[in-house]
Design an enzyme around this catalytic site. Structure first.
Site, PDB file in Angstrom:
ATOM      1  N   ASP A   1       0.673  -1.078  -0.090  1.00 43.92           N
ATOM      2  CA  ASP A   1       0.027  -0.002  -0.325  1.00 43.92           C
ATOM      3  C   ASP A   1       0.892   0.901   0.303  1.00 43.92           C
ATOM      4  O   ASP A   1       1.608   1.436   1.293  1.00 43.92           O
ATOM      5  CB  ASP A   1      -1.100   0.086   1.422  1.00 43.92           C
ATOM      6  CG  ASP A   1      -1.755   0.990   1.009  1.00 43.92           C
ATOM      7  OD1 ASP A   1      -1.708   2.096  -0.167  1.00 43.92           O
ATOM      8  OD2 ASP A   1      -2.906   0.768   2.043  1.00 43.92           O
TER       9      ASP A   1
ATOM     10  N   TRP B   1       7.967  -4.843   6.576  1.00 45.02           N
ATOM     11  CA  TRP B   1       6.014  -5.323   6.773  1.00 45.02           C
ATOM     12  C   TRP B   1       6.252  -6.470   5.501  1.00 45.02           C
ATOM     13  O   TRP B   1       7.219  -6.767   4.601  1.00 45.02           O
ATOM     14  CB  TRP B   1       5.350  -5.131   6.356  1.00 45.02           C
ATOM     15  CG  TRP B   1       4.612  -4.572   5.396  1.00 45.02           C
ATOM     16  CD1 TRP B   1       3.729  -5.419   4.896  1.00 45.02           C
ATOM     17  CD2 TRP B   1       5.340  -3.306   4.476  1.00 45.02           C
ATOM     18  NE1 TRP B   1       3.476  -4.585   3.536  1.00 45.02           N
ATOM     19  CE2 TRP B   1       4.503  -3.457   3.266  1.00 45.02           C
ATOM     20  CE3 TRP B   1       5.722  -2.094   4.403  1.00 45.02           C
ATOM     21  CZ2 TRP B   1       4.006  -2.587   2.697  1.00 45.02           C
ATOM     22  CZ3 TRP B   1       5.770  -1.575   3.367  1.00 45.02           C
ATOM     23  CH2 TRP B   1       5.064  -1.457   2.644  1.00 45.02           C
TER      24      TRP B   1
ATOM     25  N   ASP C   1      10.069   0.375   2.689  1.00 42.04           N
ATOM     26  CA  ASP C   1      10.391   1.776   2.233  1.00 42.04           C
ATOM     27  C   ASP C   1      11.466   2.406   2.132  1.00 42.04           C
ATOM     28  O   ASP C   1      12.693   1.457   2.785  1.00 42.04           O
ATOM     29  CB  ASP C   1       8.892   2.131   3.581  1.00 42.04           C
ATOM     30  CG  ASP C   1       7.908   2.029   3.520  1.00 42.04           C
ATOM     31  OD1 ASP C   1       7.603   1.769   2.828  1.00 42.04           O
ATOM     32  OD2 ASP C   1       7.133   2.405   4.182  1.00 42.04           O
TER      33      ASP C   1
ATOM     34  N   ASN D   1       0.414  -2.732   6.531  1.00 40.95           N
ATOM     35  CA  ASN D   1       1.821  -1.793   5.327  1.00 40.95           C
ATOM     36  C   ASN D   1       0.708   0.523   5.953  1.00 40.95           C
ATOM     37  O   ASN D   1       0.710   0.308   4.677  1.00 40.95           O
ATOM     38  CB  ASN D   1       1.027  -2.014   4.253  1.00 40.95           C
ATOM     39  CG  ASN D   1      -0.406  -2.261   3.348  1.00 40.95           C
ATOM     40  OD1 ASN D   1      -1.208  -1.931   4.568  1.00 40.95           O
ATOM     41  ND2 ASN D   1      -0.858  -2.996   2.373  1.00 40.95           N
ATOM     42  N   ASP D   2      -0.318   0.194   6.599  1.00 41.75           N
ATOM     43  CA  ASP D   2      -0.258   1.173   7.163  1.00 41.75           C
ATOM     44  C   ASP D   2       0.934   1.960   7.873  1.00 41.75           C
ATOM     45  O   ASP D   2       0.887   2.547   7.730  1.00 41.75           O
ATOM     46  CB  ASP D   2      -1.886   1.806   7.745  1.00 41.75           C
ATOM     47  CG  ASP D   2      -2.986   1.260   7.636  1.00 41.75           C
ATOM     48  OD1 ASP D   2      -2.812   0.767   6.318  1.00 41.75           O
ATOM     49  OD2 ASP D   2      -3.713   0.438   8.083  1.00 41.75           O
TER      50      ASP D   2
END
Lengths: 381, 180
Positions: free
Chosen positions: B79, B104, B123, B154-155
């Protein structure tokens, strides 16, 4: 002809005299607009500004006049909440010394909701959780004495703050459990990977006095719950991915787990699901639960809703389905409802429009286009 | 002795997982397995993709040819903005961005061989979000879980331990076969 010319000349002359005789327009002086008094229909919209992530805002909007009242600066991936009396905004955020990079400062900034002016701040250790908004990234104790802030480093803990003295009182490890669900004057619950709640009770100084785990209130593997718990009388309702409602009563020393009830039954189970960034809202006075629903399967829990489903929180019966296409609205990511007896339902869409409905009838009152960039969560008094 | 890339990912995952979970938890057990994982390990993950499970919406449209599209198979639980549209690749950061040391994880079904693989999503950080086109603004959430199962979430902005915590874009590196 001569008479006509004479008449026209006289009229022109009279017009000139009028212009000369009228008082000139007054000079204008720039002042600041006074905010109307806080009312039940004011809403605070957290705009993550995903495409400009260091520049999030909180938009303040009046659901009666449909006016934008102002905005609060909210920095990078903010966590936001209102004080228990609704008079103060607390914005947990991060700033970087060089704009998009540089030394990180984590801070809670406080603003007066009657002026939207910042009043004071508390500098945090650089541990604040950077994630999507929930009601539980930053929260006040019921008496307003403590503010709790969720930390993720990625180890999980939370900070205890004294907003009156503008100080950090301490940090409490949560053994892998996350977020800060406040209850009473001195309790903080966090959601654990097992589906249990860890509840830490604080002493007078904000230090840990005791801790206890509840039984699991959901099965994270079979049917996880959204962390965007919905405030309800005495506690919160957590909606699951498949559409069960897990109500937790937080009025006692330890959370009381109520028997879950379903939003979706029969052939619709697994086909219609809740979704979005703020999937539901409860009107406690009117006993109504509003949920943003879409058709989808595994992996669709972030999808915005094509319909709002309305439930009676006492009988658990569905009493309405409101398709958004009927109003030419795009799908709904976030829902909030006012807590009065003439409630307004606010729906933020994935096109960043804000729709205002009569929450009792579903009648559309207003569409406010482009209410920011990514309005993903809404708070109200 | 230098460590293989897989060992390094396993070690980083273990550090992340240990930081999050109680020692008795399933995540800690997964971390222990990952720490000892050989090349192409079989990894047990709860809510993992399986060849026999009904295909998700993402899996029905997944492809293996174009990593600048959200339908790229490894992006099933990604995401954010994909680095492949920002000057990087599906598992490389763009110049000027810094890889996060932690990740993650997800499990994605490869439509070519019909096998499920563990994917480590990391990231790239240190400069604000990449302004890519819609084809790289992805919202994969297959078997993704909220923050109480943080290693599957994924937040969270996974820019931990970086010089700057700003999020730029996301990558998806294949770790190994899923064991379920």
């Amino acid at each position: 002809m001569n008479q006509m010319l004479l008449r026209a000349g006289l009229l022109s002359l009279a017009a000139c005299f009028r212009v000369i005789a009228a008082a000139p327009l007054p000079a204008e002086h720039l002042t600041v607009t006074a905010m109307p008094p806080v009312n039940a229909h004011r809403i605070y919209i957290v705009d993550e500004a995903f495409n400009n992530e260091i520049d999030a805002r909180v938009h303040v909007f009046d659901g009666d006049t449909f006016r934008r009242l102002g905005q609060l600066d909210a920095g990078y991936y903010p966590t936001y909440n209102l004080s228990p009396d609704g008079k103060t905004s607390a914005i947990g955020t991060s700033y970087f010394a060089r704009g998009g990079h540089g030394a990180r400062t984590d801070v809670v900034e406080f603003a007066d909701n009657q002026t939207l002016a910042l009043t004071h701040e508390i500098i945090l250790p650089p541990k604040r959780a950077h994630t999507l908004p929930t009601p539980f990234g930053l929260a006040y104790s019921a008496d307003g004495r403590f503010v709790y802030v969720a930390y993720v480093t990625p180890a999980a803990s939370f900070g205890v703050l004294d907003p009156a003295k503008a100080t950090v009182l301490g940090e409490i490890d949560t053994a892998g459990c996350v977020l800060v669900i406040p209850s009473g004057p001195n309790r903080v619950s966090s959601i654990c990977e097992s589906g249990k709640l860890l509840t830490v009770t604080l002493d007078e100084k904000g230090n840990e006095a005791s801790r206890a785990f509840s039984d699991a209130f959901f099965d994270p593997d079979a049917d996880p719950v959204f962390v965007q718990g919905i405030p309800m009388s005495g506690g919160y309702a957590f909606v699951s991915f498949l559409g069960d409602v897990h109500e937790v009563d937080f009025t006692g020393a330890q959370p009381l787990l109520r028997k879950p009830w379903p939003l979706v039954t029969g052939a619709d189970k697994g086909r219609w699901r809740p979704g979005g960034t703020q999937p539901g809202a409860i009107s406690s006075p009117m006993h109504r639960l509003y949920v943003s629903m879409h058709q989808g399967g595994e992996g669709s829990h972030k999808n915005a809703g094509t319909e709002i489903w309305v439930f009676d929180t006492v009988s658990h019966q569905r009493i309405a389905r409101w398709p958004m296409r009927a109003h030419k609205l795009s799908d709904v990511l976030a829902l909030q409802v006012s807590q009065d007896e003439a409630p307004l339902l606010f729906a933020a869409t994935n096109q960043a429009d804000l729709a205002v409905f009569d929450a009792l009838t579903g009648q559309l009152r207003h569409i406010e286009p482009k209410m920011g960039q990514t309005p993903w969560f809404m708070h109200n008094p | 002795m230098s460590k293989s890339p897989i060992d390094k990912i396993g070690e980083q995952l273990t550090r992340t997982l240990a930081g999050y979970s109680s020692r008795r938890g399933f995540i800690a057990k997964l971390g222990a397995v990952l720490a000892a994982a050989p090349l192409l390990p079989l990894l047990p993950v709860a809510r993992a993709a399986t060849a026999t499970a009904p295909k998700t919406d993402f899996e029905r449209n997944a492809q293996t040819k174009d990593d600048t599209k959200c339908t790229y198979w490894k992006y099933c639980a990604a995401d954010g903005v994909m680095c492949s549209c920002c000057g990087g690749g599906s598992h490389t950061c763009p110049p000027g961005a810094e890889p996060s040391p932690v990740s993650w994880i997800g499990t994605c079904l490869n439509p070519d061989d019909n096998r499920s693989y563990i994917i480590a999503y990391r990231d790239c950080c240190g400069t604000p979000v990449c302004k890519a086109g819609k084809s790289c603004q992805c919202d994969g959430a297959d078997r993704e879980l909220p923050t109480y199962r943080a290693p599957l979430n994924n937040d969270i902005i996974w820019c931990f331990g970086n010089a700057s915590a700003t999020y730029h874009c996301s990558t998806a590196a294949l770790v190994g076969l899923s064991g379920t």
